[in-house]
Design an enzyme around this catalytic site. Structure first.
Site, PDB file in Angstrom:
ATOM      1  N   LYS A  34      38.760   1.227  -6.929  1.00  0.00           N
ATOM      2  CA  LYS A  34      38.739   0.480  -8.195  1.00  0.00           C
ATOM      3  C   LYS A  34      39.095  -0.997  -8.025  1.00  0.00           C
ATOM      4  O   LYS A  34      38.686  -1.827  -8.816  1.00  0.00           O
ATOM      5  CB  LYS A  34      39.632   1.152  -9.229  1.00  0.00           C
ATOM      6  CG  LYS A  34      41.096   1.081  -8.951  1.00  0.00           C
ATOM      7  CD  LYS A  34      41.860   1.704 -10.119  1.00  0.00           C
ATOM      8  CE  LYS A  34      43.338   1.558  -9.893  1.00  0.00           C
ATOM      9  NZ  LYS A  34      44.138   1.541 -11.078  1.00  0.00           N
ATOM     10  N   ILE A 184      62.204   1.648   0.075  1.00  0.00           N
ATOM     11  CA  ILE A 184      61.763   0.364  -0.487  1.00  0.00           C
ATOM     12  C   ILE A 184      62.959  -0.517  -0.822  1.00  0.00           C
ATOM     13  O   ILE A 184      62.990  -1.703  -0.472  1.00  0.00           O
ATOM     14  CB  ILE A 184      60.892   0.590  -1.754  1.00  0.00           C
ATOM     15  CG1 ILE A 184      59.575   1.247  -1.361  1.00  0.00           C
ATOM     16  CG2 ILE A 184      60.681  -0.721  -2.518  1.00  0.00           C
ATOM     17  CD1 ILE A 184      58.610   1.488  -2.497  1.00  0.00           C
ATOM     18  N   HIS A 444      64.077   0.787  33.133  1.00  0.00           N
ATOM     19  CA  HIS A 444      65.350   0.094  32.902  1.00  0.00           C
ATOM     20  C   HIS A 444      65.127  -1.416  32.999  1.00  0.00           C
ATOM     21  O   HIS A 444      64.440  -1.869  33.921  1.00  0.00           O
ATOM     22  CB  HIS A 444      66.370   0.516  33.954  1.00  0.00           C
ATOM     23  CG  HIS A 444      67.655  -0.252  33.866  1.00  0.00           C
ATOM     24  ND1 HIS A 444      68.585  -0.011  32.886  1.00  0.00           N
ATOM     25  CD2 HIS A 444      68.131  -1.286  34.608  1.00  0.00           C
ATOM     26  CE1 HIS A 444      69.591  -0.858  33.042  1.00  0.00           C
ATOM     27  NE2 HIS A 444      69.334  -1.644  34.075  1.00  0.00           N
TER      28      HIS A 444
HETATM   29  P1  FAD Z   1      47.093   4.610  -1.640  1.00  0.00           P
HETATM   30  O1  FAD Z   1      47.356   3.765  -0.473  1.00  0.00           O
HETATM   31  O2  FAD Z   1      47.970   4.480  -2.827  1.00  0.00           O
HETATM   32  O3  FAD Z   1      45.585   4.299  -2.070  1.00  0.00           O
HETATM   33  C1  FAD Z   1      45.012   4.857  -3.187  1.00  0.00           C
HETATM   34  C2  FAD Z   1      43.851   3.976  -3.611  1.00  0.00           C
HETATM   35  O4  FAD Z   1      43.098   4.682  -4.580  1.00  0.00           O
HETATM   36  C3  FAD Z   1      44.273   2.673  -4.267  1.00  0.00           C
HETATM   37  O5  FAD Z   1      43.619   1.593  -3.654  1.00  0.00           O
HETATM   38  C4  FAD Z   1      43.817   2.832  -5.712  1.00  0.00           C
HETATM   39  O6  FAD Z   1      43.387   1.613  -6.305  1.00  0.00           O
HETATM   40  C5  FAD Z   1      42.643   3.766  -5.562  1.00  0.00           C
HETATM   41  N1  FAD Z   1      42.323   4.525  -6.766  1.00  0.00           N
HETATM   42  C6  FAD Z   1      43.173   5.266  -7.527  1.00  0.00           C
HETATM   43  N2  FAD Z   1      42.503   5.899  -8.502  1.00  0.00           N
HETATM   44  C7  FAD Z   1      41.202   5.542  -8.359  1.00  0.00           C
HETATM   45  C8  FAD Z   1      40.020   5.886  -9.051  1.00  0.00           C
HETATM   46  N3  FAD Z   1      40.026   6.754 -10.060  1.00  0.00           N
HETATM   47  N4  FAD Z   1      38.862   5.326  -8.644  1.00  0.00           N
HETATM   48  C9  FAD Z   1      38.819   4.454  -7.592  1.00  0.00           C
HETATM   49  N5  FAD Z   1      39.910   4.122  -6.884  1.00  0.00           N
HETATM   50  C10 FAD Z   1      41.083   4.665  -7.261  1.00  0.00           C
HETATM   51  N6  FAD Z   1      54.262   4.108   4.279  1.00  0.00           N
HETATM   52  C11 FAD Z   1      54.410   4.134   5.616  1.00  0.00           C
HETATM   53  O7  FAD Z   1      54.018   5.114   6.262  1.00  0.00           O
HETATM   54  N7  FAD Z   1      54.990   3.083   6.283  1.00  0.00           N
HETATM   55  C12 FAD Z   1      55.461   2.003   5.627  1.00  0.00           C
HETATM   56  O8  FAD Z   1      55.966   1.071   6.255  1.00  0.00           O
HETATM   57  C13 FAD Z   1      55.327   1.957   4.223  1.00  0.00           C
HETATM   58  N8  FAD Z   1      55.771   0.880   3.531  1.00  0.00           N
HETATM   59  C14 FAD Z   1      55.599   0.848   2.175  1.00  0.00           C
HETATM   60  C15 FAD Z   1      56.097  -0.246   1.489  1.00  0.00           C
HETATM   61  C16 FAD Z   1      55.952  -0.323   0.117  1.00  0.00           C
HETATM   62  C17 FAD Z   1      56.480  -1.528  -0.622  1.00  0.00           C
HETATM   63  C18 FAD Z   1      55.270   0.718  -0.575  1.00  0.00           C
HETATM   64  C19 FAD Z   1      55.058   0.634  -2.050  1.00  0.00           C
HETATM   65  C20 FAD Z   1      54.784   1.822   0.105  1.00  0.00           C
HETATM   66  C21 FAD Z   1      54.960   1.903   1.488  1.00  0.00           C
HETATM   67  N9  FAD Z   1      54.524   3.004   2.219  1.00  0.00           N
HETATM   68  C22 FAD Z   1      54.701   3.047   3.572  1.00  0.00           C
HETATM   69  C23 FAD Z   1      53.866   4.152   1.570  1.00  0.00           C
HETATM   70  C24 FAD Z   1      52.338   4.046   1.758  1.00  0.00           C
HETATM   71  O9  FAD Z   1      51.890   2.828   1.209  1.00  0.00           O
HETATM   72  C25 FAD Z   1      51.642   5.219   1.088  1.00  0.00           C
HETATM   73  O10 FAD Z   1      52.195   6.435   1.548  1.00  0.00           O
HETATM   74  C26 FAD Z   1      50.158   5.200   1.381  1.00  0.00           C
HETATM   75  O11 FAD Z   1      49.566   4.011   0.938  1.00  0.00           O
HETATM   76  C27 FAD Z   1      49.451   6.390   0.729  1.00  0.00           C
HETATM   77  O12 FAD Z   1      48.105   6.336   1.034  1.00  0.00           O
HETATM   78  P2  FAD Z   1      47.017   6.991   0.064  1.00  0.00           P
HETATM   79  O13 FAD Z   1      45.715   6.780   0.760  1.00  0.00           O
HETATM   80  O14 FAD Z   1      47.401   8.357  -0.300  1.00  0.00           O
HETATM   81  O15 FAD Z   1      47.068   6.152  -1.293  1.00  0.00           O
HETATM   82  P1  NAD Z   2      62.594   6.821  -2.017  1.00  0.00           P
HETATM   83  O1  NAD Z   2      62.390   8.204  -2.449  1.00  0.00           O
HETATM   84  O2  NAD Z   2      62.629   6.494  -0.580  1.00  0.00           O
HETATM   85  O3  NAD Z   2      63.969   6.270  -2.581  1.00  0.00           O
HETATM   86  C1  NAD Z   2      64.295   6.332  -3.927  1.00  0.00           C
HETATM   87  C2  NAD Z   2      65.803   6.343  -4.029  1.00  0.00           C
HETATM   88  O4  NAD Z   2      66.145   6.179  -5.381  1.00  0.00           O
HETATM   89  C3  NAD Z   2      66.422   7.651  -3.544  1.00  0.00           C
HETATM   90  O5  NAD Z   2      67.468   7.369  -2.663  1.00  0.00           O
HETATM   91  C4  NAD Z   2      66.896   8.291  -4.827  1.00  0.00           C
HETATM   92  O6  NAD Z   2      68.038   9.116  -4.649  1.00  0.00           O
HETATM   93  C5  NAD Z   2      67.199   7.072  -5.678  1.00  0.00           C
HETATM   94  N1  NAD Z   2      67.170   7.314  -7.110  1.00  0.00           N
HETATM   95  C6  NAD Z   2      66.343   8.125  -7.815  1.00  0.00           C
HETATM   96  N2  NAD Z   2      66.643   8.077  -9.125  1.00  0.00           N
HETATM   97  C7  NAD Z   2      67.677   7.202  -9.246  1.00  0.00           C
HETATM   98  C8  NAD Z   2      68.430   6.724 -10.342  1.00  0.00           C
HETATM   99  N3  NAD Z   2      68.200   7.161 -11.587  1.00  0.00           N
HETATM  100  N4  NAD Z   2      69.409   5.826 -10.103  1.00  0.00           N
HETATM  101  C9  NAD Z   2      69.672   5.394  -8.852  1.00  0.00           C
HETATM  102  N5  NAD Z   2      68.997   5.836  -7.782  1.00  0.00           N
HETATM  103  C10 NAD Z   2      68.009   6.713  -7.977  1.00  0.00           C
HETATM  104  O7  NAD Z   2      61.517   5.960  -2.819  1.00  0.00           O
HETATM  105  P2  NAD Z   2      61.121   4.425  -2.713  1.00  0.00           P
HETATM  106  O8  NAD Z   2      62.091   3.703  -1.867  1.00  0.00           O
HETATM  107  O9  NAD Z   2      60.872   3.982  -4.099  1.00  0.00           O
HETATM  108  O10 NAD Z   2      59.750   4.518  -1.942  1.00  0.00           O
HETATM  109  C11 NAD Z   2      58.643   5.262  -2.504  1.00  0.00           C
HETATM  110  C12 NAD Z   2      57.861   5.942  -1.437  1.00  0.00           C
HETATM  111  O11 NAD Z   2      57.213   4.978  -0.613  1.00  0.00           O
HETATM  112  C13 NAD Z   2      58.732   6.790  -0.557  1.00  0.00           C
HETATM  113  O12 NAD Z   2      58.279   8.111  -0.625  1.00  0.00           O
HETATM  114  C14 NAD Z   2      58.565   6.261   0.813  1.00  0.00           C
HETATM  115  O13 NAD Z   2      58.314   7.292   1.748  1.00  0.00           O
HETATM  116  C15 NAD Z   2      57.378   5.337   0.737  1.00  0.00           C
HETATM  117  N6  NAD Z   2      57.724   4.146   1.537  1.00  0.00           N
HETATM  118  C16 NAD Z   2      57.801   4.301   2.882  1.00  0.00           C
HETATM  119  C17 NAD Z   2      58.205   3.245   3.664  1.00  0.00           C
HETATM  120  C18 NAD Z   2      58.307   3.437   5.132  1.00  0.00           C
HETATM  121  O14 NAD Z   2      57.752   4.389   5.649  1.00  0.00           O
HETATM  122  N7  NAD Z   2      58.988   2.563   5.849  1.00  0.00           N
HETATM  123  C19 NAD Z   2      58.534   2.031   3.085  1.00  0.00           C
HETATM  124  C20 NAD Z   2      58.470   1.919   1.711  1.00  0.00           C
HETATM  125  C21 NAD Z   2      58.050   2.989   0.948  1.00  0.00           C
END
Ligand code: FAD
Ligand code: NAD
Length: 466
Positions: A34, A184, A444
């Site tokens: 999208k 996050i 190492h």
């Molecule tokens: P998404 O990446 O969410 O992609 C879904 C796509 O579907 C989107 O582009 C959306 O626009 C599109 N879409 C939705 N509905 C429709 C529709 N009806 N029609 C057309 N398109 C549509 N994970 C890690 O492993 N390592 C990390 O370091 C990491 N860092 C993160 C940091 C942040 C700040 C955040 C928010 C997430 C992070 N994650 C990380 C989590 C990771 O981004 C997600 O787990 C991953 O992107 C999931 O992939 P996905 O393909 O399931 O969905």
């Molecule tokens: P998260 O699940 O890692 O952390 C959310 C935290 O918020 C938890 O510790 C939870 O106990 C706390 N929480 C929940 N409700 C609360 C409340 N009412 N008050 C205070 N604390 C509360 O989720 P996130 O950090 O938002 O990240 C979202 C997803 O994105 C995660 O599933 C994560 O795996 C993915 N992500 C992954 C990476 C990475 O792989 N390095 C980086 C960013 C995000």
């Protein structure tokens, strides 16, 4: 109307990887997204931009705090140019998403821009600039996730923000209040802490990163406190209010007393929710569970037998590499192969510094399952490599079966843990024992020596350098 063997809705790491694997296997493939750029959350507003800002802020912190000790004098003040930092992040994102365009062309995948919406189980309407309809024998739903919120919080996207806004702030907060001490909150909290903000983390559970091994929570908590993070675990947030340029957060602490936090920005990072808005899943006979996730069986097949779902929109860890494995799994299943995913071996990483990484079972899980295990732990500070780079915090912990010595979990905090965890994944994939790891030569001086030493410790107090 164009017809396909497979249509994939969503171009995140789940969707675009599934598309490439389908095309490699000779399936005529369409990818629907999208937004105007491919790559989903991970490439646009997730993994990649957050790591770009973590790296930039790390360089700044090194320049301010560590260069002098290394014998590097910089005349004049070292300043942050936030505009440039955010612009560099965006150029990293643009190059990376552009790379996905290239991969789609290279693999002859038809890309449609617009919202994909089921008309029925084999027809999808794509609502973009124009409305298009395609036919697909099979569909993979990879629509990902969006940030969750608490019912009483209004995200105004200016001062009360999600990760998406935190990746493009126009100023460094004076005091950033982070609700949620998960991945996050800690990663983006550390970006702004390094740039000069005060950061207060409010966590509902009794420890940060509560789903990881408790030893990792404890160590990271200790290190973040040294970095002057204010961490408030066991706090229940009850209100978030914006007054002018100020945000006031009220929470109850463990004793039930009200605590007030005042800051100029509040990052709400309490998890993410599966995203299915506009998909019209019911028209295809695809059901959701009570958490809003698409229901799938062990083959990632939904309640409609020609429709599969992968990534953040289904159960399991919300991680890019988990979504990718599932994309490959479904593509290979559709091509008649019999793929397999071992979910126990999907590593989890927090990209703070020191980094945190984990694979397999935690001590808590082993205790709960009644598994007899032994532990070997080795401190990073005992490594020559750690002293050379002044990265002394952290440890590696190896958990192994008490009787068979098979490695059941590896948990670490330390420099480059995100990369080091791959050794543990390989070892566990091949069902290595702690003894196996302890007998492998590790170069190492490297941080990886801590894994060997922890394995030696697990086999019976044989670590060499403590
Ligand atoms: P998404 O990446 O969410 O992609 C879904 C796509 O579907 C989107 O582009 C959306 O626009 C599109 N879409 C939705 N509905 C429709 C529709 N009806 N029609 C057309 N398109 C549509 N994970 C890690 O492993 N390592 C990390 O370091 C990491 N860092 C993160 C940091 C942040 C700040 C955040 C928010 C997430 C992070 N994650 C990380 C989590 C990771 O981004 C997600 O787990 C991953 O992107 C999931 O992939 P996905 O393909 O399931 O969905
Ligand atoms: P998260 O699940 O890692 O952390 C959310 C935290 O918020 C938890 O510790 C939870 O106990 C706390 N929480 C929940 N409700 C609360 C409340 N009412 N008050 C205070 N604390 C509360 O989720 P996130 O950090 O938002 O990240 C979202 C997803 O994105 C995660 O599933 C994560 O795996 C993915 N992500 C992954 C990476 C990475 O792989 N390095 C980086 C960013 C995000």
């Amino acid at each position: 109307m164009n017809s396909y063997d497979v249509a994939i809705i969503g171009s995140g790491p789940g969707g675009y990887v599934a598309a490439i694997r389908c095309a490699q296997l000779g399936l005529k493939t369409a990818l629907i997204e999208k937004y105007s750029t491919l790559g989903g959350t991970c490439l646009n507003v997730g993994c990649i931009p957050s790591k770009a800002l973590l790296d930039s802020s790390h360089h700044y912190e090194d320049a301010v705090k560590h260069f002098e000790e290394h014998g590097i004098d910089i005349p004049g003040d070292i300043k942050v140019n936030l505009k440039q930092m955010i612009a560099r992040k965006q150029s990293v994102v643009d190059t990376t998403t552009g790379g996905i365009d290239f991969l789609m062309k290279k693999n002859k995948i038809d890309v449609y821009q617009g919202l994909g919406s089921f008309k029925d189980a084999t027809h999808i309407l794509i609502k973009g600039e124009e409305e298009t309809e395609i036919e697909a024998k099979n569909t993979i739903i990879a629509t990902g996730s969006k940030p969750s919120n608490l019912p009483f919080i209004t995200i105004d996207k200016e001062r009360i923000i999600t990760s998406t806004e935190a990746l493009k702030l126009k100023e460094i907060p004076k005091h950033l209040i982070v609700i949620g001490g998960g991945v996050i909150g800690l990663e983006l909290g550390q970006v702004y802490k390094r740039l000069g903000a005060d950061v207060s983390v409010i966590e509902y559970m009794d420890r940060i990163i509560p789903t990881m091994d408790s030893g990792l929570s404890k160590e990271l908590n200790k290190v973040l406190k040294k970095q002057k993070f204010k961490i408030n675990a066991s706090h229940k947030v009850k209100s978030v209010e914006r007054v002018g340029d100020e945000v006031i957060v009220k929470a109850d602490n463990k004793k039930g007393e009200e605590v007030e936090f005042k800051g100029d920005y509040c990052l709400v990072s309490v998890g993410r929710r599966p995203y299915t808005d506009g998909l019209n899943a019911e028209a295809a006979g695809v059901t959701l569970n009570d958490r809003g996730q698409i229901d799938v069986n062990e083959n990632l097949q939904t309640s409609a037998k020609n429709i599969y779902a992968i990534g953040d929109v289904i159960k399991g860890a919300m991680l890019a590499h988990k979504a990718e494995e599932e994309g490959v799994f479904v593509a290979e299943t559709l091509a008649g192969q019999k793929p397999h995913i071992d979910y126990n071996l999907i590593p989890g990483v927090v990209y703070t510094w020191p980094e945190v990484a984990s694979v397999g079972k935690t001590e808590e899980q082993l205790k709960e399952a009644g598994v007899a295990y032994k532990t070997g732990q080795f401190p990073m500070r005992a490594l020559g490599r750690s002293r050379a780079s002044m990265d002394l915090d952290g440890f590696v912990k190896v958990l192994a079966d008490k009787t068979t010595d098979e490695v059941l979990g590896v948990h670490m905090v330390g420099a480059r843990a995100a990369d080091l965890i791959a050794e543990a994944v390989v070892a566990m994939e091949y069902r290595a024992s702690a003894e196996d790891i302890s007998r492998m030569s590790h170069a190492h001086p490297t941080f990886a020596e801590a894994i060997k030493e922890a394995a030696l410790a697990a086999t019976g107090d044989r670590a060499l350098h403590v």
